[in-house]
Design a protein around this motif. Structure first.
Motif, PDB file in Angstrom:
ATOM      1  N   ASP A  15       0.865  -1.170   0.000  1.00 50.60           N
ATOM      2  CA  ASP A  15       0.000   0.000   0.000  1.00 50.60           C
ATOM      3  C   ASP A  15       0.909   1.229   0.000  1.00 50.60           C
ATOM      4  OD1 ASP A  15      -2.906   1.186   0.862  1.00 50.60           O
ATOM      5  OD2 ASP A  15      -1.299   2.243   1.906  1.00 50.60           O
ATOM      6  N   PHE A  68     -10.983  -4.885 -10.670  1.00 45.86           N
ATOM      7  CA  PHE A  68     -10.793  -5.103  -9.233  1.00 45.86           C
ATOM      8  C   PHE A  68     -10.906  -6.586  -8.892  1.00 45.86           C
ATOM      9  CE2 PHE A  68     -13.128  -5.666  -5.165  1.00 45.86           C
ATOM     10  CZ  PHE A  68     -12.079  -5.380  -4.304  1.00 45.86           C
ATOM     11  N   GLY A 126      -8.046  -8.688 -10.526  1.00 41.91           N
ATOM     12  CA  GLY A 126      -6.786  -8.331  -9.875  1.00 41.91           C
ATOM     13  C   GLY A 126      -6.696  -8.916  -8.477  1.00 41.91           C
ATOM     14  N   ALA A 127      -7.815  -8.872  -7.743  1.00 45.16           N
ATOM     15  CA  ALA A 127      -7.861  -9.461  -6.395  1.00 45.16           C
ATOM     16  C   ALA A 127      -7.632 -10.963  -6.468  1.00 45.16           C
ATOM     17  CB  ALA A 127      -9.206  -9.152  -5.740  1.00 45.16           C
ATOM     18  N   GLN A 157      -3.962 -11.518  -6.946  1.00 42.96           N
ATOM     19  CA  GLN A 157      -3.215 -11.244  -5.712  1.00 42.96           C
ATOM     20  C   GLN A 157      -3.414 -12.344  -4.679  1.00 42.96           C
ATOM     21  OE1 GLN A 157      -3.287  -7.523  -3.743  1.00 42.96           O
ATOM     22  NE2 GLN A 157      -2.691  -6.325  -5.518  1.00 42.96           N
ATOM     23  N   ALA A 193      -2.531  -8.088   0.973  1.00 41.23           N
ATOM     24  CA  ALA A 193      -3.058  -7.231  -0.090  1.00 41.23           C
ATOM     25  C   ALA A 193      -3.524  -5.899   0.490  1.00 41.23           C
ATOM     26  CB  ALA A 193      -4.207  -7.923  -0.812  1.00 41.23           C
ATOM     27  N   VAL A 215      -4.753  -3.242  -5.253  1.00 43.55           N
ATOM     28  CA  VAL A 215      -5.702  -4.216  -5.789  1.00 43.55           C
ATOM     29  C   VAL A 215      -6.849  -3.530  -6.525  1.00 43.55           C
ATOM     30  CG1 VAL A 215      -7.321  -4.497  -3.858  1.00 43.55           C
ATOM     31  CG2 VAL A 215      -6.769  -6.443  -5.274  1.00 43.55           C
ATOM     32  N   ASN A 270      -5.443  -2.284 -10.704  1.00 41.91           N
ATOM     33  CA  ASN A 270      -6.088  -3.267 -11.569  1.00 41.91           C
ATOM     34  C   ASN A 270      -7.333  -2.729 -12.259  1.00 41.91           C
ATOM     35  OD1 ASN A 270      -4.164  -5.315 -10.960  1.00 41.91           O
ATOM     36  ND2 ASN A 270      -5.105  -5.514  -8.958  1.00 41.91           N
ATOM     37  N   GLY A 275      -2.112  -8.646 -10.865  1.00 42.14           N
ATOM     38  CA  GLY A 275      -2.219  -9.029  -9.458  1.00 42.14           C
ATOM     39  C   GLY A 275      -1.111  -9.971  -9.036  1.00 42.14           C
ATOM     40  N   GLN A 308       2.149  -7.896  -8.778  1.00 44.93           N
ATOM     41  CA  GLN A 308       2.184  -7.001  -7.615  1.00 44.93           C
ATOM     42  C   GLN A 308       2.653  -7.734  -6.362  1.00 44.93           C
ATOM     43  OE1 GLN A 308      -1.875  -6.034  -8.012  1.00 44.93           O
ATOM     44  NE2 GLN A 308      -1.535  -4.503  -9.600  1.00 44.93           N
TER      45      GLN A 308
END
Length: 481
Positions: free
Chosen positions: A81, A337, A340-341, A344, A362, A367, A371, A395, A398
Motif C-alpha cells: 500500500d 478489481f 486483480g484481487a 493477488q 493485499a 488491488v 487493476n 495481481g 504485484q
C-alpha cells in the motif's frame, strides 16, 4: 526551503489545490475574465475533492476485510500500500539517522527536472508533466530508499543528484508512455496518467491489443447479456451484486463476533444488512468518484491549453489514474478489481505454501486502483477478454514482485511497501541492475529511460506531437493508416 516546504505541504501534495491552481494559472494565461478563472478554480478543486471522497470511501470500506484477513490468519507480513510503504521508509530513515527533509529535496529537484524535460521536448520527446503530488511524495520516499540501498557509500549531494535524475526521468518517461492510450480512451480529453502503474498501462495496452487481434475484441460496454443476466448490463447493479458476493464471502469467513470485537460493527446490528450495506457502499463511492472526475477533467483540459501554449508548448498534464474511470466501460472498473484481487490472493497463497520469508498482505490501493485502471485501458484496446486477463496477471506481479524487493532491500522489517505495478516490476528491475552493476547499472537505467521516448518518436514521427496538439487530425491520420 521554507517556501518549498509550504508549497509541498499545502499545494503540491494536496492534489485538489494543485489541480485548482493549474486551472487558475491556465485561465489567467488564456486571459479569461477573473470571475471565469475563479469559477474554474472552484469547480476543479471541488471536483477533485469529490473524487477524493469517493476514493477514500472505497479504501475505508475495504478496511475491515484487510485487517480481518491479517488478524484471523495470524499473518505477520508486509502490506502493499502506498501509505504503508511511505511509513515504512520513514521508520527506516529514522533508524538510519536520516531526515525525511531529504525526500522533500529529492521531490523538488526531480519535479524541476521533469519540467525541464518537457520544456525541451524538441530534443527529449517528452510531452507530459507529472502533476499528481501525493503520488510523487510516496514515490520519492520509496525511490530514496531503493537507490540508497544501491549506493550507500555516496554522500548526500551525490546521492540526491542520482536519485533526482532517475526519478525525474521515470516521472517524465512513464507519464509520456500513457499519452496515446489516454487520448484514445478519452477521445482527446487532453490529459495522460501520472500514477503508480504507468509502464504497466503501456505494457498491458500492448498485450490487450494482441489479445483483441487474435480473438473477439468486443468491449464490455458492447456485451449485451441475455435474459435475467441483462441486469449486469447496468454498472451500478452489476457492481452491487458482484461486490455483495465478494464482500459477503470474506465477511462470512471473518464472522460477526470478530467484526464486533474489532469495532467494525455494533453488537446489535444485523449481520446480513451489515454485509449488504458494506457491499452497496462500494457502488456508492464508485459513483461519487466518477462524478468528481467529470467535474474537474473538463476544467483542467480547457485551462491547460493556456499553460501548454505559453509555458510548456504541446504538453499535457499527467493526473490521477482515477480520472480514467469516467471514460470507457464502467463495468471495467469492477471487473479489473475482481480479477486483480483473484491474482493477488492466489499469489499470496503461493507465497505461504512455498514458505516465503516475506509474506504479502493485499492493500486496497494496489488491488483496486492498479487493476481497475489496467482493466479500463485493456478493455479499450482488446475488449472484455483483455479486461479480465490483464488485471489477473498484474495481481500476480504485484504480490511476487513486492515480496522479492521488500525482502531484498530490508523494507519487510518495517511492515510496508508501495507495491503497485511499476514498483513491483519496473523499480525492482532497476534496483537489481544498479545494485549488481553499480555505476554501469545506473548508466544503463538512465539510458533505458532516455531512449524510450526517442523510440516512440521514431516509430510515429507523423503523429507523435499531433496527438496532443490536434487530436482530431491525429485520429484522421491513424484511421487512414
Amino acid at each position: 526551503m521554507f517556501i518549498w516546504d509550504f508549497f509541498v505541504s499545502n499545494i503540491l501534495t494536496q492534489p485538489a489545490y494543485f489541480i485548482g491552481l493549474m486551472v487558475l494559472v491556465g485561465y489567467i494565461l488564456l486571459r479569461k475574465p477573473w470571475y471565469e478563472s475563479l469559477a474554474g478554480f472552484i469547480k476543479a478543486t471541488v471536483g477533485y475533492m469529490i473524487l477524493q471522497v469517493g476514493s477514500g470511501g472505497l479504501v475505508s470500506n475495504f478496511r475491515p476485510i484487510l485487517v480481518g484477513l491479517k488478524d484471523r490468519f495470524n499473518l505477520s507480513a508486509v502490506v502493499i500500500d502506498p501509505y504503508f510503504g511511505q511509513n515504512a521508509v520513514t521508520a527506516g530513515m529514522e533508524r538510519m539517522g536520516r531526515a525525511f527533509t531529504q525526500v522533500m529535496i529529492l521531490l523538488l529537484i526531480a519535479f524541476i527536472f521533469n519540467i525541464i524535460l518537457v520544456r525541451f521536448k524538441k530534443y527529449t520527446k517528452i510531452r507530459s508533466l507529472f502533476t499528481t503530488g501525493h503520488v510523487q511524495m510516496q514515490q520519492a520516499a520509496t525511490a530514496f530508499w531503493l537507490i540508497l540501498f544501491c549506493f550507500p557509500q555516496l554522500g548526500n549531494t551525490q546521492i540526491l543528484l542520482i536519485m533526482s535524475i532517475v526519478l525525474g526521468l521515470y516521472w517524465a518517461v512513464g507519464s509520456n508512455l500513457t499519452v496515446e492510450i489516454s487520448q484514445e480512451l478519452t477521445g482527446g480529453a487532453g490529459f495522460c496518467i501520472a500514477h503508480q502503474q504507468m509502464f504497466g498501462l503501456y505494457v498491458f495496452s500492448k498485450l490487450a491489443d494482441k489479445i483483441g487481434k487474435k480473438g473477439s475484441s468486443k468491449k464490455l460496454e458492447d456485451v449485451e447479456l441475455p435474459g435475467f443476466l441483462s441486469i449486469f448490463n447496468e454498472n451500478m447493479v452489476s457492481t452491487s451484486i458482484l461486490m455483495t458476493i465478494f464482500f459477503g464471502a470474506i465477511l462470512l469467513v471473518l464472522g460477526k463476533p470478530y467484526l464486533v470485537e474489532q469495532g467494525f460493527m455494533n453488537e446489535g446490528a444485523n449481520f446480513f444488512f451489515y454485509i449488504l450495506t458494506t457491499s452497496l457502499n462500494f457502488a456508492v463511492y464508485l459513483a461519487i468518484l466518477q462524478l468528481g472526475v467529470r467535474t474537474f477533467v473538463g476544467e483542467l483540459t480547457e485551462s491547460f491549453q493556456g499553460i501548454s501554449s505559453r509555458l510548456l508548448p504541446g504538453a499535457v498534464p499527467g493526473i490521477d489514474c482515477a480520472a480514467a474511470y469516467g471514460f470507457g466501460s464502467q463495468n471495467a472498473v469492477t471487473i479489473g478489481f475482481l480479477f486483480g484481487a483473484l491474482g493477488q490472493f492466489l499469489a499470496i497463497i503461493a507465497l505461504i505454501a512455498l514458505k516465503s520469508p516475506t509474506i504479502i498482505v493485499a492493500g486496497f490501493v494496489p488491488v483496486f486502483f492498479d487493476n481497475a485502471t489496467i482493466a479500463v485501458f485493456a478493455n479499450n484496446k482488446g475488449g472484455y477478454k483483455a479486461a479480465m486477463i490483464a488485471p489477473f496477471i498484474a495481481g500476480l506481479c504485484q504480490v511476487f514482485g513486492s515480496a522479492f524487493i521488500a525482502g531484498m532491500v530490508g523494507l519487510s522489517q518495517y511492515g510496508g511497501y508501495l507495491g503497485m505495478w511499476d514498483w513491483a516490476v519496473v523499480w525492482p528491475t532497476f534496483t537489481v541492475v544498479m545494485k549488481n552493476l553499480s555505476y554501469l547499472g545506473l548508466a544503463l537505467v538512465v539510458a533505458f529511460l532516455v531512449v524510450i521516448p526517442q523510440i516512440q518518436y521514431r516509430r510515429n514521427k507523423e503523429t507523435y506531437f499531433l496527438v496532443t496538439d490536434d487530436y482530431e487530425e491525429y485520429s484522421k491520420i491513424v484511421a487512414k493508416n
